[in-house]
Design an enzyme around this catalytic site. Structure first.
Site, PDB file in Angstrom:
ATOM      1  N   HIS A 135      44.712  17.358  52.506  1.00 52.75           N
ATOM      2  CA  HIS A 135      45.428  18.649  52.610  1.00 52.75           C
ATOM      3  C   HIS A 135      46.779  18.633  53.182  1.00 52.75           C
ATOM      4  CE1 HIS A 135      45.587  23.117  52.256  1.00 52.75           C
ATOM      5  NE2 HIS A 135      46.524  22.881  53.274  1.00 52.75           N
ATOM      6  N   HIS A 173      46.354  19.377  45.372  1.00 54.31           N
ATOM      7  CA  HIS A 173      47.052  20.517  45.273  1.00 54.31           C
ATOM      8  C   HIS A 173      48.581  20.473  45.543  1.00 54.31           C
ATOM      9  CE1 HIS A 173      46.043  21.187  49.439  1.00 54.31           C
ATOM     10  NE2 HIS A 173      44.883  21.596  49.114  1.00 54.31           N
ATOM     11  N   ASP A 246      41.208  23.672  42.682  1.00 57.14           N
ATOM     12  CA  ASP A 246      41.444  24.307  43.882  1.00 57.14           C
ATOM     13  C   ASP A 246      40.793  25.669  43.811  1.00 57.14           C
ATOM     14  OD1 ASP A 246      41.353  24.675  46.651  1.00 57.14           O
ATOM     15  OD2 ASP A 246      43.586  24.657  46.788  1.00 57.14           O
TER      16      ASP A 246
HETATM   17  O1  DOR Z   1      44.044  28.442  49.223  1.00 58.53           O
HETATM   18  C1  DOR Z   1      43.347  27.712  49.458  1.00 58.53           C
HETATM   19  N1  DOR Z   1      41.894  28.158  49.671  1.00 58.53           N
HETATM   20  N2  DOR Z   1      43.632  26.639  50.080  1.00 58.53           N
HETATM   21  C2  DOR Z   1      42.917  25.698  50.725  1.00 58.53           C
HETATM   22  O2  DOR Z   1      43.097  24.684  51.249  1.00 58.53           O
HETATM   23  C3  DOR Z   1      41.487  26.053  51.288  1.00 58.53           C
HETATM   24  C4  DOR Z   1      40.996  27.030  50.164  1.00 58.53           C
HETATM   25  C5  DOR Z   1      39.749  27.915  50.699  1.00 58.53           C
HETATM   26  O3  DOR Z   1      38.741  27.280  50.957  1.00 58.53           O
HETATM   27  O4  DOR Z   1      39.568  29.194  50.434  1.00 58.53           O
HETATM   28 ZN    ZN Z   2      40.949  23.426  48.452  1.00 54.59          ZN
END
Ligand code: DOR
Ligand code: ZN
Length: 347
Positions: A135, A173, A246
């Site tokens: 990340h 991402h 994602d």
């Molecule tokens: O937008 C996101 N949601 N980015 C992330 O890195 C984690 C993910 C989540 O787990 O909801």
């Molecule tokens: Zn993610």
């Protein structure tokens, strides 16, 4: 004009399936179209040991059925045991390890603060050929949220890669042309996933005309020039770029809140959206590489032998606005334009 497209069944190289009632409700949305997915470990508490990953894998299999293969990951912490990681990989339980800088995103409190403290695990992973999934955002309060990916590359990722030369890394991402340039500058051992939503939205979608919580995710969408660069990378056919949706479900009340959660839920309509994006870019012939070939290439897995067929329809495709789950309704990502490509057959 192409009206029908048959591809090897796609894979999702970055997916959040959650657990319990949410897992039950949303897993079928991915299993319907995708053969395999890299499953994110950011549960509460996170998936940190091989035994926890095996148990979570079995819960997913029970819901998603035999035609969907969850590829499990471990959540890297400063107390991760290198021997457990290597054993879990050797035993076929895990495919990769996920690095969350502490505090970077949803459920990342147990992530890494001091990168020197995970050096032993990273060395063991390099030795065993286990990919690290990043990340890629720093969390320093003084770094502007729109700059956090670019700064992560300079301050964290590049130093890690120099210190651990054999380590295979996927930048998850990616949202910036900086990340694309970094991937392109490296000779090997580096791939990047691109989400569906970052190919479609820029930061205006989140903020113009009112705050739109269902477009808020992390890393946050950047300005339009970055979105265009992402479309260029995804549609290039370059083997280093592949789909990781994602797709990250949150119940609507957690999104539509004074402090809304990050995450876009795209599992339901990703294939229709991607076909549209690739067609609009004049690159429908590159969709197969992005969704079905480049990912297995990086992970050294076979391309799926099952197929999926997309058909272009005269009337816009319909899909549910939200998925009702036992954990509450989850709004499906709205690309903001009509979709004409529909999955006609998956199997
Ligand atoms: O937008 C996101 N949601 N980015 C992330 O890195 C984690 C993910 C989540 O787990 O909801
Ligand atoms: Zn993610």
């Amino acid at each position: 004009m192409t009206r029908s497209l048959t591809l090897p069944r796609p894979d999702d190289w970055h997916l959040h399936l959650r657990d319990g009632a949410m897992l039950d409700g949303i897993a079928p949305e991915s299993a319907r179209h995708f053969a395999r997915a890299i499953i994110m470990p950011n549960l509460v508490p996170p998936v940190v040991t091989g035994a926890q990953a095996a148990a979570y894998r079995d819960r997913i299999r029970a819901v998603a059925g035999p035609d969907f293969t969850p590829l499990m990951t471990l959540y890297l912490t400063e107390s991760t045991d290198p021997a457990d990681v290597v054993a879990a990989h050797r035993d076929g339980i895990i495919t990769a390890v996920k690095l969350y800088p502490a505090g970077a995103t949803t459920n990342s409190a147990s992530g890494v603060r001091d990168f020197d403290r995970v050096r032993g695990v990273l060395d063991a992973m390099a030795e065993a050929g286990i990919p690290l999934l990043t990340h890629g955002e720093v969390t320093d309060p003084e770094i502007d949220i729109f700059d956090r990916e670019a700064v992560f590359i300079d301050r964290v990722l590049d130093p890690i890669r120099r210190a651990t030369p054999g380590l295979r890394v996927v930048m998850e991402h990616i949202t910036t042309s900086d990340a694309i340039a970094y991937v392109n500058s490296q000779p090997d051992g580096l791939g990047a996933t691109i989400t569906t939503h970052h190919l479609v939205i820029n930061r205006n979608h989140i903020l113009v005309g009112g705050i739109r919580p269902h477009y808020y995710c992390l890393p946050v969408a950047k300005r339009e020039s970055h979105r265009q660069a992402l479309v260029g990378a995804a549609t290039s056919g370059d083997a280093r770029f592949f789909l990781g949706t994602d797709s990250a479900p949150h119940a609507d009340d957690a999104k539509e809140s004074a402090c809304g959660c990050a995450g876009c839920f795209t599992a339901t309509n990703t294939m229709s959206i991607l076909a549209q994006v690739f067609e609009d870019a004049g690159a429908l012939d590159k969709l197969e590489a992005f969704v079905a070939r480049n990912g297995p290439g990086f992970y050294r897995l076979p391309v799926n032998s099952a197929t999926i067929t997309l058909e272009k329809t005269d009337n816009p495709v319909t899909y549910p606005d939200r998925i009702d789950t036992g954990a509450g309704p989850v709004t499906v990502f709205d690309p903001g334009f009509p979709l004409y490509w529909q999955v006609a057959q998956a199997g």
